[in-house]
Motif scaffolding. Structure first.
Motif, PDB file in Angstrom:
ATOM      1  N   UNK A   5       0.834  -1.207   0.000  1.00 51.81           N
ATOM      2  CA  UNK A   5       0.000   0.000   0.000  1.00 51.81           C
ATOM      3  C   UNK A   5       0.868   1.255   0.000  1.00 51.81           C
ATOM      4  N   UNK A   6       1.938   1.244   0.783  1.00 53.90           N
ATOM      5  CA  UNK A   6       2.844   2.397   0.814  1.00 53.90           C
ATOM      6  C   UNK A   6       3.516   2.580  -0.537  1.00 53.90           C
ATOM      7  N   UNK A   7       3.884   1.466  -1.196  1.00 51.59           N
ATOM      8  CA  UNK A   7       4.492   1.539  -2.523  1.00 51.59           C
ATOM      9  C   UNK A   7       3.546   2.176  -3.522  1.00 51.59           C
ATOM     10  N   UNK A   8       2.259   1.898  -3.376  1.00 51.65           N
ATOM     11  CA  UNK A   8       1.267   2.505  -4.270  1.00 51.65           C
ATOM     12  C   UNK A   8       1.202   4.019  -4.050  1.00 51.65           C
ATOM     13  N   UNK A   9       1.306   4.442  -2.786  1.00 53.77           N
ATOM     14  CA  UNK A   9       1.331   5.885  -2.488  1.00 53.77           C
ATOM     15  C   UNK A   9       2.576   6.545  -3.082  1.00 53.77           C
ATOM     16  N   UNK A  10       3.696   5.830  -3.020  1.00 55.68           N
ATOM     17  CA  UNK A  10       4.930   6.367  -3.586  1.00 55.68           C
ATOM     18  C   UNK A  10       4.821   6.466  -5.100  1.00 55.68           C
ATOM     19  N   UNK A  39       6.075  11.007  -0.628  1.00 52.50           N
ATOM     20  CA  UNK A  39       6.601   9.669  -0.858  1.00 52.50           C
ATOM     21  C   UNK A  39       7.465   9.186   0.297  1.00 52.50           C
ATOM     22  N   UNK A  40       8.297  10.062   0.837  1.00 46.32           N
ATOM     23  CA  UNK A  40       9.164   9.699   1.954  1.00 46.32           C
ATOM     24  C   UNK A  40       8.339   9.382   3.198  1.00 46.32           C
ATOM     25  N   UNK A  41       7.254  10.140   3.412  1.00 45.67           N
ATOM     26  CA  UNK A  41       6.382   9.883   4.563  1.00 45.67           C
ATOM     27  C   UNK A  41       5.744   8.503   4.461  1.00 45.67           C
ATOM     28  N   UNK A  42       5.322   8.130   3.251  1.00 47.50           N
ATOM     29  CA  UNK A  42       4.734   6.801   3.049  1.00 47.50           C
ATOM     30  C   UNK A  42       5.771   5.711   3.320  1.00 47.50           C
ATOM     31  N   UNK A 101       9.403   6.581  13.500  1.00 49.93           N
ATOM     32  CA  UNK A 101       9.439   7.693  12.548  1.00 49.93           C
ATOM     33  C   UNK A 101      10.818   8.298  12.489  1.00 49.93           C
ATOM     34  N   UNK A 102      11.046   9.074  11.450  1.00 49.69           N
ATOM     35  CA  UNK A 102      12.366   9.680  11.229  1.00 49.69           C
ATOM     36  C   UNK A 102      12.567  10.859  12.179  1.00 49.69           C
ATOM     37  N   UNK A 103      13.652  10.778  12.973  1.00 48.69           N
ATOM     38  CA  UNK A 103      14.061  11.857  13.879  1.00 48.69           C
ATOM     39  C   UNK A 103      15.505  12.187  13.539  1.00 48.69           C
ATOM     40  N   UNK A 104      15.761  13.416  13.121  1.00 51.64           N
ATOM     41  CA  UNK A 104      17.069  13.740  12.545  1.00 51.64           C
ATOM     42  C   UNK A 104      18.042  14.387  13.518  1.00 51.64           C
TER      43      UNK A 104
END
Length: 333
Positions: A133-138, A161-164, A182-185
């Motif tokens: 499903x995420x690939x479809x969003x991308x 796309x990155x969020x998906x 989640x991404x924490x930089x």
């Protein structure tokens, strides 16, 4: 040729004959032929003798300095390329909204294509419907990015796309000892983000070196906004490599139990860092990945990922010079 990493605090690098030797006190830590080294990366407080610096510059070898935890500080690099005509074309493209947008679209679509490929592999191999499903969003973000009317729109689709992708990244981690919310930089607050951040720093450094070799201005990019002191062009070029280099290494280290929670420490504010042992293992994996060969889809020949950094940068130079009609991002299958 490979990168020499110096991580021991208080160590000294010197050239003896045609070899590079790292010592601390009376102990010899590393001894490699100069001809096998393409770059030096120093973590924390280590020194390089003056005569060695001069020899490295003569051999066109960069010396990159990072903090002990892996934050980029700066670099000593050889004389800037004399290819002024190439940089003139680079500057022309940067002030052309049409040219800038075209390149930004290419960088975004290249990155998103590789993100999607990584998720589709996981969906097939591990039967993860969430990844599908995420690939479809991308895929939808890729289509939209190719039609973007402005660079800001292209950035927005890249963000979607990155969020998906990062929304399901935890599904790719089979090791239950690690979690990812989640991404924490800045700064990373968990082991997975610590690995991603270090890997992306190393990757940006390698693309910076490639940009210098080709003769482009690293501080003038197209997708990443121009900021004083920001190497925007290496950041543009590294987007296509994030999933196939860094993300793949992180997953390998975790899913194959190469790293354990004991390889990380937490400091004030939940800042998470690798231990010296963990960092050295990750650096070895990063270097192995760079030296791995793959079939380049455009060159139709087998090359290392390390060589592809420079090759993709040369494709950009050819695009700017009008030898290619559009920039061909590296898309894996």
């Amino acid at each position: 040729m490979s990168t020499m990493y110096i991580t021991t605090q208080g160590a000294t690098l010197r050239k003896t004959g045609e070899r590079l030797i790292v010592t601390k006190g009376k102990d010899r830590l590393t001894d490699v032929p100069l001809i096998k080294v393409s770059q030096i990366v120093i973590f924390g407080k280590a020194s390089v003798t003056a005569s060695t610096v001069a020899e490295l510059l003569e051999k066109q070898i960069d010396v990159c300095y990072l903090t002990q935890s892996g934050r980029y500080i700066g670099r000593i690099q050889p004389e800037f390329s004399k290819n002024a005509l190439l940089r003139v074309e680079q500057y022309k493209a940067a002030v052309s909204p049409e040219a800038t947008l075209k390149l930004a679209r290419a960088f975004v679509s290249g990155k998103l294509t590789n993100l999607r490929t990584l998720l589709m592999r996981a969906a097939r191999e591990r039967k993860l419907s969430s990844c599908e499903k995420a690939a479809a969003r991308i895929e939808a973000a890729i289509v939209s990015a190719k039609k973007a009317k402005t660079v800001d729109q292209a950035r927005g689709h890249e963000g979607d796309g990155s969020a998906a992708y990062f929304g399901v990244f935890k599904e790719l981690i089979a090791n239950t000892k690690f979690t990812f919310d989640g991404r924490v930089r800045r700064p990373p607050t968990d082991p997975v983000n610590a690995l991603l951040s270090l890997g992306y720093t190393l990757l940006a450094n390698d693309l910076h070196a490639a940009v210098n070799i080709v003769g482009l201005d690293p501080y003038l990019g197209y997708l990443h906004a121009q900021e004083h002191g920001r190497p925007s062009l290496p950041l543009d070029l590294m987007e296509q490599f994030r999933p196939i280099i860094v993300d793949q290494i992180v997953l390998t280290c975790l899913n194959h139990n190469m790293l354990t929670p004991k390889d990380f420490t937490q400091e004030m504010g939940n800042v998470t860092k690798l231990t010296d042992k963990g960092r050295d293992l990750f650096l070895r994996q990063y270097e192995e990945r760079k030296q791995a060969e793959f079939q380049h889809p455009i060159l139709k020949q087998s090359i290392t990922y390390h060589r592809s950094f420079e090759q993709q940068t040369r494709f950009l130079a050819k695009t700017l010079l009008g030898e290619l009609s559009e920039y061909p991002s590296l898309a894996i299958k």
